[in-house]
Design a protein around this motif. Sequence first.
Motif, PDB file in Angstrom:
ATOM      1  N   UNK A  72       0.697  -1.249   0.103  1.00 10.09           N
ATOM      2  CA  UNK A  72      -0.016  -0.062   0.082  1.00 10.09           C
ATOM      3  C   UNK A  72       0.892   1.354   0.099  1.00 10.09           C
ATOM      4  N   UNK A  73       2.170   1.294   0.396  1.00 13.52           N
ATOM      5  CA  UNK A  73       3.058   2.213   0.635  1.00 13.52           C
ATOM      6  C   UNK A  73       3.820   2.489  -1.038  1.00 13.52           C
ATOM      7  N   UNK A  74       3.739   1.527  -1.902  1.00  9.00           N
ATOM      8  CA  UNK A  74       4.369   1.574  -3.134  1.00  9.00           C
ATOM      9  C   UNK A  74       4.010   2.841  -4.001  1.00  9.00           C
ATOM     10  N   UNK A  75       5.219   3.177  -4.485  1.00 14.83           N
ATOM     11  CA  UNK A  75       4.929   4.180  -5.195  1.00 14.83           C
ATOM     12  C   UNK A  75       4.323   3.871  -6.511  1.00 14.83           C
ATOM     13  N   UNK A  78       0.517   4.608  -6.979  1.00 23.61           N
ATOM     14  CA  UNK A  78       0.061   6.045  -7.151  1.00 23.61           C
ATOM     15  C   UNK A  78      -0.826   6.093  -8.554  1.00 23.61           C
ATOM     16  N   UNK A  79      -2.000   6.675  -8.407  1.00 21.10           N
ATOM     17  CA  UNK A  79      -2.906   6.869  -9.758  1.00 21.10           C
ATOM     18  C   UNK A  79      -3.747   5.779 -10.033  1.00 21.10           C
ATOM     19  N   UNK A  80      -3.808   4.619  -9.132  1.00 15.05           N
ATOM     20  CA  UNK A  80      -4.762   3.434  -9.296  1.00 15.05           C
ATOM     21  C   UNK A  80      -4.658   2.788 -10.614  1.00 15.05           C
ATOM     22  N   UNK A  81      -3.494   2.183 -10.924  1.00 16.02           N
ATOM     23  CA  UNK A  81      -3.318   1.741 -12.303  1.00 16.02           C
ATOM     24  C   UNK A  81      -4.098   0.448 -12.361  1.00 16.02           C
ATOM     25  N   UNK A  82      -4.646   0.175 -13.613  1.00 16.43           N
ATOM     26  CA  UNK A  82      -5.276  -1.200 -13.989  1.00 16.43           C
ATOM     27  C   UNK A  82      -4.235  -2.239 -13.509  1.00 16.43           C
ATOM     28  N   UNK A  83      -4.532  -3.262 -12.505  1.00 14.18           N
ATOM     29  CA  UNK A  83      -3.539  -4.244 -12.172  1.00 14.18           C
ATOM     30  C   UNK A  83      -4.446  -5.657 -12.161  1.00 14.18           C
ATOM     31  N   UNK A  84      -3.818  -6.630 -12.521  1.00 13.62           N
ATOM     32  CA  UNK A  84      -4.356  -8.083 -12.781  1.00 13.62           C
ATOM     33  C   UNK A  84      -3.668  -8.582 -11.468  1.00 13.62           C
ATOM     34  N   UNK A 105      -7.644 -10.012  -1.552  1.00  7.48           N
ATOM     35  CA  UNK A 105      -6.579  -8.830  -1.826  1.00  7.48           C
ATOM     36  C   UNK A 105      -6.966  -7.828  -3.004  1.00  7.48           C
ATOM     37  N   UNK A 106      -7.464  -8.221  -4.045  1.00  9.29           N
ATOM     38  CA  UNK A 106      -7.863  -7.809  -5.216  1.00  9.29           C
ATOM     39  C   UNK A 106      -9.063  -6.679  -4.719  1.00  9.29           C
ATOM     40  N   UNK A 111     -11.117  -1.365  -3.232  1.00  9.15           N
ATOM     41  CA  UNK A 111     -11.891  -0.639  -2.497  1.00  9.15           C
ATOM     42  C   UNK A 111     -11.311   0.585  -1.902  1.00  9.15           C
ATOM     43  N   UNK A 112      -9.745   0.405  -1.575  1.00  8.19           N
ATOM     44  CA  UNK A 112      -8.873   1.548  -1.199  1.00  8.19           C
ATOM     45  C   UNK A 112      -8.856   2.338  -2.234  1.00  8.19           C
ATOM     46  N   UNK A 113      -9.003   2.320  -3.339  1.00  2.00           N
ATOM     47  CA  UNK A 113      -8.909   3.183  -4.651  1.00  2.00           C
ATOM     48  C   UNK A 113      -7.350   2.797  -4.969  1.00  2.00           C
TER      49      UNK A 113
END
Length: 192
Positions: A72-75, A78-84, A105-106, A111-113
């Motif tokens: 969650x602290x990962x740079x 930032x910007x809520x990228x589409x993640x598989x 997890x997903x 939900x956290x954006x």
Amino acid sequence: MSACCALTAALRKPNALVKALSMGLFVVTVAGCAPRTQPIYQPSAPKETTVQQGVVHGSFNQAMRAAVQSLMGSESLQGAPVTLVQPLQNLTDGYIDTVGVSKQLEQGLAAQGLIGTVSQAQVDVVRQSLGLGEGQVLIDPTTVMQYGRLLGAQYQLGGKVTGQEEKTLSLQLMDLTTGVIEWQDTQRFVSR
């Protein structure tokens, strides 16, 4: 000295002209042989890595919470990228609900954006078009990148659980456009 002046000076000295033409031919030849593209997958050290030395969690859930805190602290997020989010691989002898945990997890990250998600229907269509079975895990980085791009994802989050008595949870976030591991975390735990 401009190119025109250099050429004029070279024409006055025949040996200089031959040297200049030879050098120009050499540069053009070498430049013409240079590769036009670089390979897509370039393995490198992760940009962000977290490993807590000496910490052994009392359960898988505690180890997962610690890894997710780090993520969650990962740079990169930032910007809520589409993640598989791929199901975690359970490479231990014991039962761990890695599919259920991966879905949680997903859902939690979405939900956290922190991430945008890929719909399950889209995943099913692409898996079927590539001839992939229901639980088949992709390991080859080039295939993973192709798969992710077909889904429109920028990152893939995946991981595995290994070990016997003391187990290790490893998570990593890969940039699907470059193949670079942007973030990874390793947490140890003991199953009770």
